[in-house]
Design a protein around this motif. Structure first.
Motif, PDB file in Angstrom:
ATOM      1  N   GLY A 195       0.637  -1.297  -0.104  1.00 32.26           N
ATOM      2  CA  GLY A 195      -0.152  -0.044   0.060  1.00 32.26           C
ATOM      3  C   GLY A 195       0.643   1.319   0.095  1.00 32.26           C
ATOM      4  N   LYS A 196       0.429   2.051  -0.744  1.00 31.11           N
ATOM      5  CA  LYS A 196       1.171   3.639  -0.747  1.00 31.11           C
ATOM      6  C   LYS A 196       0.183   4.871  -0.315  1.00 31.11           C
ATOM      7  CE  LYS A 196       4.839   2.121  -2.467  1.00 31.11           C
ATOM      8  NZ  LYS A 196       4.617   0.545  -2.351  1.00 31.11           N
ATOM      9  N   TYR A 197       0.737   5.628   0.224  1.00 36.66           N
ATOM     10  CA  TYR A 197      -0.086   7.013   0.524  1.00 36.66           C
ATOM     11  C   TYR A 197      -0.291   7.391  -0.943  1.00 36.66           C
ATOM     12  CZ  TYR A 197       0.646   6.901   5.454  1.00 36.66           C
ATOM     13  OH  TYR A 197       0.667   6.552   6.777  1.00 36.66           O
ATOM     14  N   SER A 198      -1.444   8.335  -1.047  1.00 37.47           N
ATOM     15  CA  SER A 198      -1.681   8.733  -2.332  1.00 37.47           C
ATOM     16  C   SER A 198      -1.152  10.307  -2.371  1.00 37.47           C
ATOM     17  CB  SER A 198      -3.361   9.141  -2.364  1.00 37.47           C
ATOM     18  OG  SER A 198      -3.796  10.102  -1.513  1.00 37.47           O
ATOM     19  N   PRO A 199      -1.035  10.868  -3.562  1.00 40.22           N
ATOM     20  CA  PRO A 199      -0.358  12.351  -3.575  1.00 40.22           C
ATOM     21  C   PRO A 199      -1.064  13.365  -2.843  1.00 40.22           C
ATOM     22  CG  PRO A 199      -0.443  11.387  -5.603  1.00 40.22           C
ATOM     23  CD  PRO A 199      -1.214  10.397  -4.895  1.00 40.22           C
ATOM     24  N   SER A 200      -2.488  13.140  -2.522  1.00 39.60           N
ATOM     25  CA  SER A 200      -3.266  14.075  -1.694  1.00 39.60           C
ATOM     26  C   SER A 200      -2.731  14.128  -0.241  1.00 39.60           C
ATOM     27  CB  SER A 200      -4.619  13.597  -1.570  1.00 39.60           C
ATOM     28  OG  SER A 200      -4.727  12.548  -1.041  1.00 39.60           O
ATOM     29  N   ILE A 201      -1.815  12.813   0.016  1.00 36.86           N
ATOM     30  CA  ILE A 201      -1.325  13.062   1.446  1.00 36.86           C
ATOM     31  C   ILE A 201       0.249  13.574   1.465  1.00 36.86           C
ATOM     32  CG2 ILE A 201      -0.765  11.396   3.243  1.00 36.86           C
ATOM     33  CD1 ILE A 201      -3.580  12.065   3.395  1.00 36.86           C
ATOM     34  N   MET A 202       0.824  13.187   0.521  1.00 36.49           N
ATOM     35  CA  MET A 202       2.337  13.074   0.210  1.00 36.49           C
ATOM     36  C   MET A 202       2.730  14.563  -0.267  1.00 36.49           C
ATOM     37  SD  MET A 202       3.514  10.375   1.396  1.00 36.49           S
ATOM     38  CE  MET A 202       5.096  10.454   0.765  1.00 36.49           C
ATOM     39  N   VAL A 203       1.866  15.383  -0.894  1.00 40.16           N
ATOM     40  CA  VAL A 203       2.222  16.599  -1.671  1.00 40.16           C
ATOM     41  C   VAL A 203       1.649  17.690  -1.172  1.00 40.16           C
ATOM     42  CG1 VAL A 203       2.246  17.670  -3.990  1.00 40.16           C
ATOM     43  CG2 VAL A 203       2.523  15.211  -3.996  1.00 40.16           C
ATOM     44  N   HIS A 204       2.489  18.876  -0.915  1.00 38.08           N
ATOM     45  CA  HIS A 204       2.031  19.854  -0.064  1.00 38.08           C
ATOM     46  C   HIS A 204       2.051  21.156  -1.317  1.00 38.08           C
ATOM     47  CE1 HIS A 204       2.156  18.135   4.011  1.00 38.08           C
ATOM     48  NE2 HIS A 204       2.973  17.203   3.248  1.00 38.08           N
ATOM     49  N   GLU A 205       1.192  21.786  -1.280  1.00 33.67           N
ATOM     50  CA  GLU A 205       1.404  23.150  -2.248  1.00 33.67           C
ATOM     51  C   GLU A 205       2.056  24.440  -1.595  1.00 33.67           C
ATOM     52  OE1 GLU A 205       0.381  23.198  -5.352  1.00 33.67           O
ATOM     53  OE2 GLU A 205      -0.597  21.396  -5.530  1.00 33.67           O
ATOM     54  N   GLU A 206       3.076  24.825  -2.112  1.00 35.22           N
ATOM     55  CA  GLU A 206       3.833  25.788  -1.715  1.00 35.22           C
ATOM     56  C   GLU A 206       4.669  25.659  -0.490  1.00 35.22           C
ATOM     57  OE1 GLU A 206       4.531  27.621  -4.003  1.00 35.22           O
ATOM     58  OE2 GLU A 206       3.107  27.667  -5.516  1.00 35.22           O
ATOM     59  N   THR A 207       3.961  25.417   0.733  1.00 35.97           N
ATOM     60  CA  THR A 207       4.252  25.398   2.141  1.00 35.97           C
ATOM     61  C   THR A 207       3.841  24.006   2.641  1.00 35.97           C
ATOM     62  OG1 THR A 207       2.334  26.723   3.053  1.00 35.97           O
ATOM     63  CG2 THR A 207       4.600  27.798   2.329  1.00 35.97           C
ATOM     64  N   TYR A 208       4.416  23.515   3.716  1.00 38.93           N
ATOM     65  CA  TYR A 208       4.086  22.344   4.468  1.00 38.93           C
ATOM     66  C   TYR A 208       2.666  22.814   4.963  1.00 38.93           C
ATOM     67  CZ  TYR A 208       4.038  18.043   7.180  1.00 38.93           C
ATOM     68  OH  TYR A 208       3.964  16.738   7.801  1.00 38.93           O
ATOM     69  N   GLN A 209       1.657  21.754   4.939  1.00 33.42           N
ATOM     70  CA  GLN A 209       0.322  21.741   5.138  1.00 33.42           C
ATOM     71  C   GLN A 209       0.060  20.896   6.364  1.00 33.42           C
ATOM     72  OE1 GLN A 209      -1.615  21.744   1.456  1.00 33.42           O
ATOM     73  NE2 GLN A 209      -0.683  23.383   0.691  1.00 33.42           N
ATOM     74  N   GLU A 210      -0.510  21.266   7.329  1.00 36.46           N
ATOM     75  CA  GLU A 210      -0.978  20.176   8.359  1.00 36.46           C
ATOM     76  C   GLU A 210      -2.137  19.535   7.935  1.00 36.46           C
ATOM     77  OE1 GLU A 210       0.546  18.471  10.634  1.00 36.46           O
ATOM     78  OE2 GLU A 210       2.042  19.903  11.639  1.00 36.46           O
ATOM     79  N   ARG A 211      -2.502  18.055   7.644  1.00 33.28           N
ATOM     80  CA  ARG A 211      -3.576  17.435   7.266  1.00 33.28           C
ATOM     81  C   ARG A 211      -4.407  17.502   8.543  1.00 33.28           C
ATOM     82  NH1 ARG A 211      -2.341  18.559   2.148  1.00 33.28           N
ATOM     83  NH2 ARG A 211      -0.868  17.313   1.211  1.00 33.28           N
ATOM     84  N   ASP A 212      -5.768  17.112   8.264  1.00 33.64           N
ATOM     85  CA  ASP A 212      -6.677  16.642   9.343  1.00 33.64           C
ATOM     86  C   ASP A 212      -6.256  15.563   9.778  1.00 33.64           C
ATOM     87  OD1 ASP A 212      -9.340  17.739  10.817  1.00 33.64           O
ATOM     88  OD2 ASP A 212      -9.542  15.552  10.110  1.00 33.64           O
ATOM     89  N   ILE A 213      -6.348  15.201  10.887  1.00 36.76           N
ATOM     90  CA  ILE A 213      -5.823  13.879  11.716  1.00 36.76           C
ATOM     91  C   ILE A 213      -6.592  12.817  11.245  1.00 36.76           C
ATOM     92  CG2 ILE A 213      -7.238  14.165  13.788  1.00 36.76           C
ATOM     93  CD1 ILE A 213      -3.470  12.679  13.344  1.00 36.76           C
ATOM     94  N   THR A 214      -8.121  13.152  11.131  1.00 34.28           N
ATOM     95  CA  THR A 214      -8.973  11.962  10.637  1.00 34.28           C
ATOM     96  C   THR A 214      -8.699  11.532   9.404  1.00 34.28           C
ATOM     97  OG1 THR A 214     -10.685  13.617   9.927  1.00 34.28           O
ATOM     98  CG2 THR A 214     -10.701  12.827  12.071  1.00 34.28           C
ATOM     99  N   GLU A 215      -8.179  12.586   8.436  1.00 33.48           N
ATOM    100  CA  GLU A 215      -7.849  12.067   7.104  1.00 33.48           C
ATOM    101  C   GLU A 215      -6.471  11.521   7.089  1.00 33.48           C
ATOM    102  OE1 GLU A 215      -6.344  14.505   2.994  1.00 33.48           O
ATOM    103  OE2 GLU A 215      -6.821  15.881   4.776  1.00 33.48           O
ATOM    104  N   LEU A 216      -5.518  11.833   7.968  1.00 31.21           N
ATOM    105  CA  LEU A 216      -4.219  10.985   8.124  1.00 31.21           C
ATOM    106  C   LEU A 216      -4.595   9.564   8.397  1.00 31.21           C
ATOM    107  CD1 LEU A 216      -1.993  13.676   9.480  1.00 31.21           C
ATOM    108  CD2 LEU A 216      -2.161  12.993   7.250  1.00 31.21           C
ATOM    109  N   GLN A 217      -5.356   9.493   9.537  1.00 30.53           N
ATOM    110  CA  GLN A 217      -5.936   8.162  10.022  1.00 30.53           C
ATOM    111  C   GLN A 217      -6.465   7.335   8.961  1.00 30.53           C
ATOM    112  OE1 GLN A 217      -8.098   8.925  13.511  1.00 30.53           O
ATOM    113  NE2 GLN A 217      -6.377   8.935  14.895  1.00 30.53           N
ATOM    114  N   ALA A 218      -7.223   7.807   8.326  1.00 24.74           N
ATOM    115  CA  ALA A 218      -7.852   6.971   7.358  1.00 24.74           C
ATOM    116  C   ALA A 218      -6.993   6.602   6.169  1.00 24.74           C
ATOM    117  CB  ALA A 218      -9.098   7.986   6.671  1.00 24.74           C
ATOM    118  N   ALA A 219      -6.106   7.441   5.769  1.00 20.80           N
ATOM    119  CA  ALA A 219      -5.160   7.284   4.824  1.00 20.80           C
ATOM    120  C   ALA A 219      -4.219   5.982   5.132  1.00 20.80           C
ATOM    121  CB  ALA A 219      -4.390   8.275   4.286  1.00 20.80           C
TER     122      ALA A 219
END
Length: 365
Positions: free
Chosen positions: A257-281
């Motif tokens: 399994g691999k994380y999708s780009p939506s989790i791995m790629v940040h636009e311009e600056t580092y962005q904190e993902r919502d913890i529920t999104e990270l747990q689901a991924a």
């Protein structure tokens, strides 16, 4: 100029005038055959009747045919390149590490092609500050397996390739020409040298996949660098940093399994993902992870967790594992597998070995 009259002899010219080039379908092979069968006589018509207007039309058609064929070739090449690109992308997505090799040897010509591809990988400054040690000797392979956390498949792989940072070769070349070698390298250079070796190793893995071979990157080659250096007779300023085990697959294997780009790629600056999104991924990535808890695992994980995060955190982690009846990847790798330093070099040992190998440039500013 006399008007062009329709007759049996000039019927092809009449047809050409009635059907301009842009109205002719050029997409199918049947259309191509129709064009040739209908208009090829024009090429010979001027010989039969040397009329200027007829010759003009005939030679115009020759130019048209040549242009048409050129366009068809270009379209075919473009389509071929597109298919190659898609096949390569699919190969990258479907590649998986192989840890189960057959006894079939690797053809020497194939291996040479892989090595040629590997050394063509990009490197900082184009210096290629790395060397590759090819290991096929059975006894040495078994020793490498023991030194790399006792991973038995290393000993069974037909070929093991140890990628080393190599400043020794550059120094010899520079000194033989009385020019200045890179002896004052800094932390930045040291990191780039390691990256260069890793990029070359990954390039070889993708080339192996294209050749139908299996491969796996071994980072554990660094766990006993000093003993590996002694085994491979590495001179000073040569440091083993990564290894590739290579061979024919026993089975196809599965893609992890691999994380999708939506989790791995940040636009311009580092962005904190919502913890529920990270747990689901995270759960989706490790959906097929199926290690069950036992007393040995739980005891070791509990000790490490307590040492680093305290008793309460360790108790909460143990409760999570038992409740889910599932040893999660974090707990397994960081709490059981990697902390097992029995017989391995300590961080202090690594620093001492770097000094012995005269690889202390990372300390310089």
């Amino acid at each position: 100029m006399p008007p062009l009259r329709f007759s049996y002899r000039n019927r092809h010219i009449w047809r050409l005038r009635r059907r301009p080039c842009q109205e002719i379908s050029l997409q199918s092979s049947s259309s191509t055959k129709s064009i040739f069968s209908s208009y090829l006589p024009l090429l010979f018509y001027p010989i039969h009747k040397a009329h200027r207007y007829d010759m003009f039309l005939s030679f115009s058609f020759v130019i048209y045919i040549v242009t048409f064929l050129q366009n068809r070739i270009m379209i075919s090449k473009t389509r071929m390149i597109s298919e190659v690109e898609m096949n390569y992308l699919n190969m990258m997505k479907n590649r998986n590490s192989c840890r189960d090799f057959s006894d079939q040897p690797i053809d020497e010509e194939v291996l040479q092609r892989l090595l040629e591809a590997s050394v063509c990988a990009p490197s900082s400054g184009g210096f290629q500050n790395y060397s590759i040690i090819k290991v096929t000797d059975s006894e040495k392979k078994q020793t490498l397996a023991k030194l790399c956390r006792k991973q038995g498949f290393i000993g069974k792989a037909p070929v093991n390739l140890v990628f080393c940072v190599d400043l020794h070769r550059e120094r010899r070349i520079a000194q033989s020409c009385s020019v200045l070698p890179n002896i004052q390298y800094d932390y930045e250079s040291f990191i780039m040298f390691v990256m260069d070796a890793a990029i070359a190793a990954q390039t070889l893995c993708m080339a192996a996949e294209a050749e139908g071979l299996g491969s796996v990157l071994i980072g554990n080659i660094v766990t006993n660098q000093k003993q590996v250096a002694e085994l491979l007779n590495l001179p000073k300023q040569v440091l083993p940093v990564i290894m590739v085990s290579l061979g024919h697959r026993k089975n196809k294997g599965t893609v992890s399994g691999k994380y999708s780009p939506s989790i791995m790629v940040h636009e311009e600056t580092y962005q904190e993902r919502d913890i529920t999104e990270l747990q689901a991924a995270w759960k989706e990535k490790y959906a097929d992870w199926s290690i069950k808890p036992n007393e040995k695992l739980m005891s070791r994980i509990g000790e490490i967790t307590k040492e680093y995060f305290g008793e309460d955190y360790a108790a909460e982690g143990a409760r999570f594992i038992r409740e889910k009846d599932w040893v999660d990847p974090f707990s397994f790798w960081y709490g059981y597998y990697y902390p097992n330093h029995e017989g391995l070099m300590t961080p202090e040992d690594h620093i001492k070995f770097l000094e012995e190998q005269e690889m202390t440039g990372y300390k310089k500013k």
